[in-house]
Design a protein around this motif. Sequence first.
Motif, PDB file in Angstrom:
ATOM      1  N   GLY A 176      -4.614  13.397   9.525  1.00 39.24           N
ATOM      2  CA  GLY A 176      -3.740  13.472  10.696  1.00 39.24           C
ATOM      3  C   GLY A 176      -3.437  14.907  11.091  1.00 39.24           C
ATOM      4  N   GLN A 177      -3.646  15.833  10.177  1.00 43.02           N
ATOM      5  CA  GLN A 177      -3.360  17.231  10.475  1.00 43.02           C
ATOM      6  C   GLN A 177      -4.606  17.997  10.900  1.00 43.02           C
ATOM      7  N   SER A 178      -5.716  17.306  10.972  1.00 42.97           N
ATOM      8  CA  SER A 178      -6.961  17.985  11.331  1.00 42.97           C
ATOM      9  C   SER A 178      -7.087  18.073  12.845  1.00 42.97           C
ATOM     10  N   ALA A 227       8.658   7.528   6.405  1.00 46.31           N
ATOM     11  CA  ALA A 227       9.718   8.334   5.789  1.00 46.31           C
ATOM     12  C   ALA A 227      10.359   7.644   4.591  1.00 46.31           C
ATOM     13  N   ARG A 228       9.562   6.887   3.839  1.00 47.99           N
ATOM     14  CA  ARG A 228      10.056   6.286   2.599  1.00 47.99           C
ATOM     15  C   ARG A 228       9.147   6.740   1.473  1.00 47.99           C
ATOM     16  N   GLU A 229       9.707   7.479   0.532  1.00 53.59           N
ATOM     17  CA  GLU A 229       8.891   7.960  -0.585  1.00 53.59           C
ATOM     18  C   GLU A 229       8.972   6.973  -1.743  1.00 53.59           C
ATOM     19  N   VAL A 230       7.821   6.673  -2.325  1.00 56.19           N
ATOM     20  CA  VAL A 230       7.797   5.805  -3.494  1.00 56.19           C
ATOM     21  C   VAL A 230       7.887   6.684  -4.744  1.00 56.19           C
ATOM     22  N   THR A 231       8.797   6.347  -5.638  1.00 57.23           N
ATOM     23  CA  THR A 231       8.973   7.180  -6.838  1.00 57.23           C
ATOM     24  C   THR A 231       8.825   6.366  -8.125  1.00 57.23           C
ATOM     25  N   THR A 244      -2.240   7.600  -2.242  1.00 57.82           N
ATOM     26  CA  THR A 244      -1.312   8.720  -2.046  1.00 57.82           C
ATOM     27  C   THR A 244      -2.004  10.061  -1.834  1.00 57.82           C
ATOM     28  N   GLY A 245      -3.327  10.085  -1.869  1.00 58.81           N
ATOM     29  CA  GLY A 245      -4.065  11.289  -1.505  1.00 58.81           C
ATOM     30  C   GLY A 245      -3.688  12.511  -2.310  1.00 58.81           C
ATOM     31  N   VAL A 246      -3.734  13.639  -1.646  1.00 62.13           N
ATOM     32  CA  VAL A 246      -3.374  14.901  -2.305  1.00 62.13           C
ATOM     33  C   VAL A 246      -2.453  15.697  -1.382  1.00 62.13           C
ATOM     34  N   ASP A 304       2.983  12.295 -10.615  1.00 60.59           N
ATOM     35  CA  ASP A 304       3.779  12.298 -11.857  1.00 60.59           C
ATOM     36  C   ASP A 304       4.655  11.048 -11.973  1.00 60.59           C
ATOM     37  N   TRP A 305       5.023  10.480 -10.854  1.00 55.27           N
ATOM     38  CA  TRP A 305       5.889   9.299 -10.897  1.00 55.27           C
ATOM     39  C   TRP A 305       5.181   8.080 -11.515  1.00 55.27           C
ATOM     40  N   LEU A 306       3.875   8.184 -11.706  1.00 54.15           N
ATOM     41  CA  LEU A 306       3.146   7.067 -12.323  1.00 54.15           C
ATOM     42  C   LEU A 306       3.049   7.213 -13.837  1.00 54.15           C
ATOM     43  N   THR A 366       2.213   8.760   9.130  1.00 54.81           N
ATOM     44  CA  THR A 366       0.878   8.217   8.895  1.00 54.81           C
ATOM     45  C   THR A 366      -0.186   9.234   9.335  1.00 54.81           C
ATOM     46  N   GLY A 367      -1.356   9.116   8.732  1.00 54.20           N
ATOM     47  CA  GLY A 367      -2.449  10.041   9.073  1.00 54.20           C
ATOM     48  C   GLY A 367      -2.846  10.886   7.882  1.00 54.20           C
ATOM     49  N   GLY A 368      -1.868  11.179   7.016  1.00 55.37           N
ATOM     50  CA  GLY A 368      -2.165  11.986   5.829  1.00 55.37           C
ATOM     51  C   GLY A 368      -2.780  13.319   6.195  1.00 55.37           C
ATOM     52  N   ARG A 383     -13.266  12.796   1.515  1.00 51.86           N
ATOM     53  CA  ARG A 383     -13.728  12.725   2.906  1.00 51.86           C
ATOM     54  C   ARG A 383     -13.009  11.575   3.602  1.00 51.86           C
ATOM     55  N   VAL A 384     -12.861  11.689   4.923  1.00 45.80           N
ATOM     56  CA  VAL A 384     -12.213  10.619   5.686  1.00 45.80           C
ATOM     57  C   VAL A 384     -12.987   9.313   5.532  1.00 45.80           C
ATOM     58  N   ALA A 385     -14.298   9.402   5.706  1.00 46.50           N
ATOM     59  CA  ALA A 385     -15.108   8.172   5.677  1.00 46.50           C
ATOM     60  C   ALA A 385     -15.013   7.470   4.322  1.00 46.50           C
ATOM     61  N   VAL A 431      -6.674   1.815  -6.574  1.00 38.35           N
ATOM     62  CA  VAL A 431      -6.578   3.159  -5.976  1.00 38.35           C
ATOM     63  C   VAL A 431      -7.664   3.314  -4.936  1.00 38.35           C
ATOM     64  N   ALA A 432      -7.327   3.969  -3.819  1.00 38.96           N
ATOM     65  CA  ALA A 432      -8.335   4.277  -2.797  1.00 38.96           C
ATOM     66  C   ALA A 432      -8.117   5.693  -2.305  1.00 38.96           C
ATOM     67  N   GLY A 433      -9.210   6.397  -2.042  1.00 40.18           N
ATOM     68  CA  GLY A 433      -9.125   7.711  -1.406  1.00 40.18           C
ATOM     69  C   GLY A 433      -8.992   8.871  -2.364  1.00 40.18           C
ATOM     70  N   ASP A 434      -8.448   9.965  -1.849  1.00 36.38           N
ATOM     71  CA  ASP A 434      -8.454  11.248  -2.572  1.00 36.38           C
ATOM     72  C   ASP A 434      -7.681  11.219  -3.888  1.00 36.38           C
ATOM     73  N   ALA A 435      -6.759  10.285  -4.060  1.00 40.11           N
ATOM     74  CA  ALA A 435      -5.949  10.257  -5.285  1.00 40.11           C
ATOM     75  C   ALA A 435      -6.770   9.772  -6.475  1.00 40.11           C
ATOM     76  N   ILE A 474       0.871  -1.184   0.000  1.00 44.08           N
ATOM     77  CA  ILE A 474       0.000   0.000   0.000  1.00 44.08           C
ATOM     78  C   ILE A 474       0.901   1.223   0.000  1.00 44.08           C
ATOM     79  N   ILE A 475       0.651   2.149  -0.906  1.00 44.14           N
ATOM     80  CA  ILE A 475       1.473   3.364  -0.963  1.00 44.14           C
ATOM     81  C   ILE A 475       0.661   4.508  -0.384  1.00 44.14           C
ATOM     82  N   GLY A 476       1.107   5.061   0.728  1.00 44.33           N
ATOM     83  CA  GLY A 476       0.400   6.173   1.364  1.00 44.33           C
ATOM     84  C   GLY A 476      -0.273   5.730   2.649  1.00 44.33           C
TER      85      GLY A 476
HETATM   86  C1  FAD Z   1      -6.851  20.136   7.700  1.00 38.49           C
HETATM   87  C2  FAD Z   1      -7.820  19.170   7.092  1.00 38.49           C
HETATM   88  C3  FAD Z   1      -9.024  18.892   7.727  1.00 38.49           C
HETATM   89  C4  FAD Z   1      -9.906  17.957   7.177  1.00 38.49           C
HETATM   90  N1  FAD Z   1     -11.075  17.699   7.854  1.00 38.49           N
HETATM   91  C5  FAD Z   1     -11.934  16.773   7.383  1.00 38.49           C
HETATM   92  C6  FAD Z   1     -13.120  16.456   8.113  1.00 38.49           C
HETATM   93  O1  FAD Z   1     -13.409  17.049   9.145  1.00 38.49           O
HETATM   94  N2  FAD Z   1     -13.916  15.476   7.611  1.00 38.49           N
HETATM   95  C7  FAD Z   1     -13.631  14.792   6.452  1.00 38.49           C
HETATM   96  O2  FAD Z   1     -14.387  13.891   6.082  1.00 38.49           O
HETATM   97  N3  FAD Z   1     -12.510  15.090   5.744  1.00 38.49           N
HETATM   98  C8  FAD Z   1     -11.661  16.058   6.185  1.00 38.49           C
HETATM   99  N4  FAD Z   1     -10.540  16.370   5.460  1.00 38.49           N
HETATM  100  C9  FAD Z   1     -10.287  15.616   4.218  1.00 38.49           C
HETATM  101  C10 FAD Z   1      -9.694  14.256   4.554  1.00 38.49           C
HETATM  102  O3  FAD Z   1      -8.663  14.407   5.501  1.00 38.49           O
HETATM  103  C11 FAD Z   1      -9.175  13.569   3.311  1.00 38.49           C
HETATM  104  O4  FAD Z   1     -10.246  13.357   2.424  1.00 38.49           O
HETATM  105  C12 FAD Z   1      -8.536  12.212   3.638  1.00 38.49           C
HETATM  106  O5  FAD Z   1      -7.432  12.384   4.507  1.00 38.49           O
HETATM  107  C13 FAD Z   1      -8.063  11.501   2.370  1.00 38.49           C
HETATM  108  O6  FAD Z   1      -7.401  10.343   2.730  1.00 38.49           O
HETATM  109  P1  FAD Z   1      -6.342   9.623   1.763  1.00 38.49           P
HETATM  110  O7  FAD Z   1      -5.783   8.495   2.536  1.00 38.49           O
HETATM  111  O8  FAD Z   1      -6.981   9.363   0.452  1.00 38.49           O
HETATM  112  O9  FAD Z   1      -5.218  10.700   1.461  1.00 38.49           O
HETATM  113  P2  FAD Z   1      -4.276  11.575   2.394  1.00 38.49           P
HETATM  114  O10 FAD Z   1      -4.935  11.848   3.698  1.00 38.49           O
HETATM  115  O11 FAD Z   1      -3.878  12.726   1.547  1.00 38.49           O
HETATM  116  O12 FAD Z   1      -3.021  10.638   2.668  1.00 38.49           O
HETATM  117  C14 FAD Z   1      -2.128  10.308   1.646  1.00 38.49           C
HETATM  118  C15 FAD Z   1      -0.812   9.860   2.259  1.00 38.49           C
HETATM  119  O13 FAD Z   1       0.026   9.347   1.241  1.00 38.49           O
HETATM  120  C16 FAD Z   1       1.369   9.781   1.453  1.00 38.49           C
HETATM  121  N5  FAD Z   1       2.049   9.781   0.175  1.00 38.49           N
HETATM  122  C17 FAD Z   1       1.786  10.561  -0.916  1.00 38.49           C
HETATM  123  N6  FAD Z   1       2.614  10.270  -1.923  1.00 38.49           N
HETATM  124  C18 FAD Z   1       3.433   9.285  -1.472  1.00 38.49           C
HETATM  125  C19 FAD Z   1       4.516   8.567  -2.073  1.00 38.49           C
HETATM  126  N7  FAD Z   1       4.901   8.797  -3.334  1.00 38.49           N
HETATM  127  N8  FAD Z   1       5.158   7.627  -1.332  1.00 38.49           N
HETATM  128  C20 FAD Z   1       4.762   7.365  -0.049  1.00 38.49           C
HETATM  129  N9  FAD Z   1       3.746   8.032   0.558  1.00 38.49           N
HETATM  130  C21 FAD Z   1       3.078   8.967  -0.147  1.00 38.49           C
HETATM  131  C22 FAD Z   1       1.194  11.185   2.031  1.00 38.49           C
HETATM  132  O14 FAD Z   1       2.342  11.588   2.770  1.00 38.49           O
HETATM  133  C23 FAD Z   1      -0.043  11.002   2.920  1.00 38.49           C
HETATM  134  O15 FAD Z   1       0.304  10.631   4.234  1.00 38.49           O
HETATM  135  C24 FAD Z   1      -9.629  17.305   5.967  1.00 38.49           C
HETATM  136  C25 FAD Z   1      -8.420  17.602   5.296  1.00 38.49           C
HETATM  137  C26 FAD Z   1      -7.536  18.527   5.839  1.00 38.49           C
HETATM  138  C27 FAD Z   1      -6.263  18.843   5.113  1.00 38.49           C
END
Ligand code: FAD
Length: 558
Positions: free
Chosen positions: A271-273, A309-313, A341-343, A477-479, A266-268, A536-538, A525-529, A237-239
Motif C-alpha cells: 500500500g505504500q508503494s 486500527a486494531r493491533e493483535v497482541t 502480519t508481514g514485516v 514476539d507476541w507469538l 490495509t495495504g501493508g 513479493r506482492v504476487a 501463515v501467508a506472505g512475508d511473515a 486473518i491477522i494483517g
Molecule cells: C515501498 C515498497 C515497495 C514494494 N514494491 C514491490 C513491488 O514493486 N513488487 C513486489 O512484488 N513487491 C514489492 N514490495 C514488497 C511487497 O510489498 C511485500 O512483499 C508484500 O506487501 C507482503 O505482503 P504481506 O501481506 O505478507 O505483508 P505486509 O505487506 O507487510 O502487510 C502486513 C500487514 O499486517 C499488519 N500487521 C502486522 N502486525 C499486526 C498485528 N499484530 N495486528 C494487526 N495487524 C498487523 C501490518 O500493519 C500490515 O498492514 C514492496 C515493498 C515496499 C515496502
Amino acid sequence: MAGAAEAARAVILTVDDDPGVSRAVARDLRRRYGGAYRVVRAESGESALDALRELRLRGGLVAVILADYRMPQMNGIEFLEQALDVYPGARRVLLTAYADTSAAIDAINVVDLDHYLLKPWDPPEEKLYPVVDGLLETWRPTDRRPVAITKVVGSRWSARSSGVREFLARNEVPYRWYSSDEPEGRQLLCAAGQDGLRLPLVITPDGTALVEPDDQDLAARVGLATTPSARFYDLAIIGGGPAGLGAAVYGASEGLRTVLVERSATGGQAGQSSRIENYLGFPDGVSGAQLTDRARRQAAKFGAEVLTAREVTGLEINGASRVVRFSDGATVAAHSVILATGVSYRQLEAPGVAELTGCGVFYGSALTEAAACQGHDVYIVGGANSAGQAALYLARGAKSVTILVRGPSLSASMSYYLVQQVKATPTISVRTNTVVEAAHGTRQLEQLTLRDTVTGETELVDAQWMFVFIGAAPLTDWLEGTVLRDRRGFILTGPDLTADGRPPPDWELDRPPYHLETNVPGVFVAGDARAESAKRVASAVGEGAMAVMLVHRYLEQS
Ligand SMILES: Cc1cc2nc3c(=O)[nH]c(=O)nc-3n(C[C@H](O)[C@H](O)[C@H](O)COP(=O)(O)OP(=O)(O)OC[C@H]3O[C@@H](n4cnc5c(N)ncnc54)[C@H](O)[C@@H]3O)c2cc1C
C-alpha cells in the motif's frame, strides 16, 4: 445502502465537449439518478477538473465520472488521469465511438478505467443504466463516509501530525490539512479552545475535536470499522497486506465467515508503494493505493469484515477455538487463523534519528510527504527496490534526490529495471559505500553526518528530508510460547517444522502440518511473515489464497 442524505450530495460528473451530447448524457442520468445524486456536467476537461477540485475542498463526494474520449486540448484519458488524483475512489467511464475502442482498452490500465461505453447509448435502459447501476453499487460500500470533511490542524514538524495524515491517507479518509501557523489553522484551534501546543487537532465531520488522537480513536470517529460484529468466525486473518487481503477475498468468497484485523491501514507494505510494476495483469504498473482499494472492495463485496486500527497482541488456543487478543484486552475467536502480519521497517540506528522521526526523518511514508518535498534536497537511505521506487517518485518534484547505499553498487540489491530508471533520471544521484552516522536538528532535521565506509571520512550535509528503507523485520514476539519462529522471528510452517523427520513438539494429529500450517493446527501463515517466503506482492496474494484452501482442508477434518 448509503444514507439518503449522503447519497443526495454525491455527484455523478459527465464531461463532453459537444454541448448537445453533454446535455443528452446529463438528461439521461438525471432522469434515473437525479433523486439520489447530483448530476454535474462540464464541456471540457479543464472545467471538469476545476469542478472536481472545488468539490474536494468542500468535502463533496463523487461517485462516477463519465468522460468523452475525443475532446480538444485534453482528451478523456488525460482528464481521467488527473481526476484520479483528486477523486481516486470515483468510478471512471470513458465514452467512445466504435473507432476508438482500442484507445479505450489501452486506458483500462493507464487510468484504471472501470468501464468504456460505446456511443450512442440508446436506449439508456439497456446500455447506460445497467453500467452506471453496477458502478454505483461498487462505489457505495467503500465510500460510505460522512460528507463533511475531516479537518487536521498540525505542524509539518510534529511527528504525530504526519502520523495522522499518513493514517487518514492510507485509509482513504478525505481530510483537509491546515497548518497551525496559518490563519485558518489558528481559527480552528481557537474554536476548539486549543493553544496549539498539542498537535494535531482533528475535527471530525460531526464537529468533534480530538487532540493528538491515537489511531484507534481516530478510526472509530471517522467511520472506519474497529469492532467485530460477531464473537465467533470461521476464519480470523491477522494483517491486511496483500496476503491478508488475498486470504479475505478467497475466504469470504468461498463461504467462510471471515474477519480481517489490521493494526494500521490495509495495504501493508504494498500500500505504500508508488508503483508496482511486476504484479501480473498490470503491464503499466499499478500504485499500491489503487491495488489496495480494489482488494479491499473485493473482500467487502464477498462479505469479509475488515477491522482497522486494531493491533493483535496475543493468540490463545482454547480447545478447538483460536482466540485472538487485541491490545486493549478484547478478544475475538475463530475456528482457524491466518497470520499475515508481514514485516515492518527496520529502524536506522544512528544518534538523532529516533528523535527526528516524523520531523524530517520518515520510514517509507514517501507518498504522503512527497508534496512537501517539492523543490527540496531529499536523501534516501537504502539500496533495495523500495528505495528505488521512492527515489523515482520523489524525483518528480524534489530539487535533488540522493540515494545513500552502504554497499559498493545499487545493482546488487535493486532490480535491473529500477536501476536503469534511476540512472536515467538526472535529478537522482547515488552515493555508494555511504552510511548515515548521525542526524542533527532541534525541532526538525537540518543536517546529516555521512561516513564513507571505505575511507572512513565523514561529511556534514544540509538535509531537511530523509526517507529510510533499510530492510524489514517481522514483529512476531507476541507469538512467543505459542507459534514456532526462526531466530529472526519469521514463522515456521509445514516442511520447515518436520525437517528432522519428527513432528513439532506437542503436535497431536496423525498427519504432519500442512504446507503453510504452523506448529498449532488450524493456524496458518501467508506472505512475508513466513520463514523463507518470496517477499513479493504476487507470492503474498498467492499464499493468502493457498492458506484458505488449507483452512478448508483443516475444517473438513476437525
Ligand atoms: C515501498 C515498497 C515497495 C514494494 N514494491 C514491490 C513491488 O514493486 N513488487 C513486489 O512484488 N513487491 C514489492 N514490495 C514488497 C511487497 O510489498 C511485500 O512483499 C508484500 O506487501 C507482503 O505482503 P504481506 O501481506 O505478507 O505483508 P505486509 O505487506 O507487510 O502487510 C502486513 C500487514 O499486517 C499488519 N500487521 C502486522 N502486525 C499486526 C498485528 N499484530 N495486528 C494487526 N495487524 C498487523 C501490518 O500493519 C500490515 O498492514 C514492496 C515493498 C515496499 C515496502
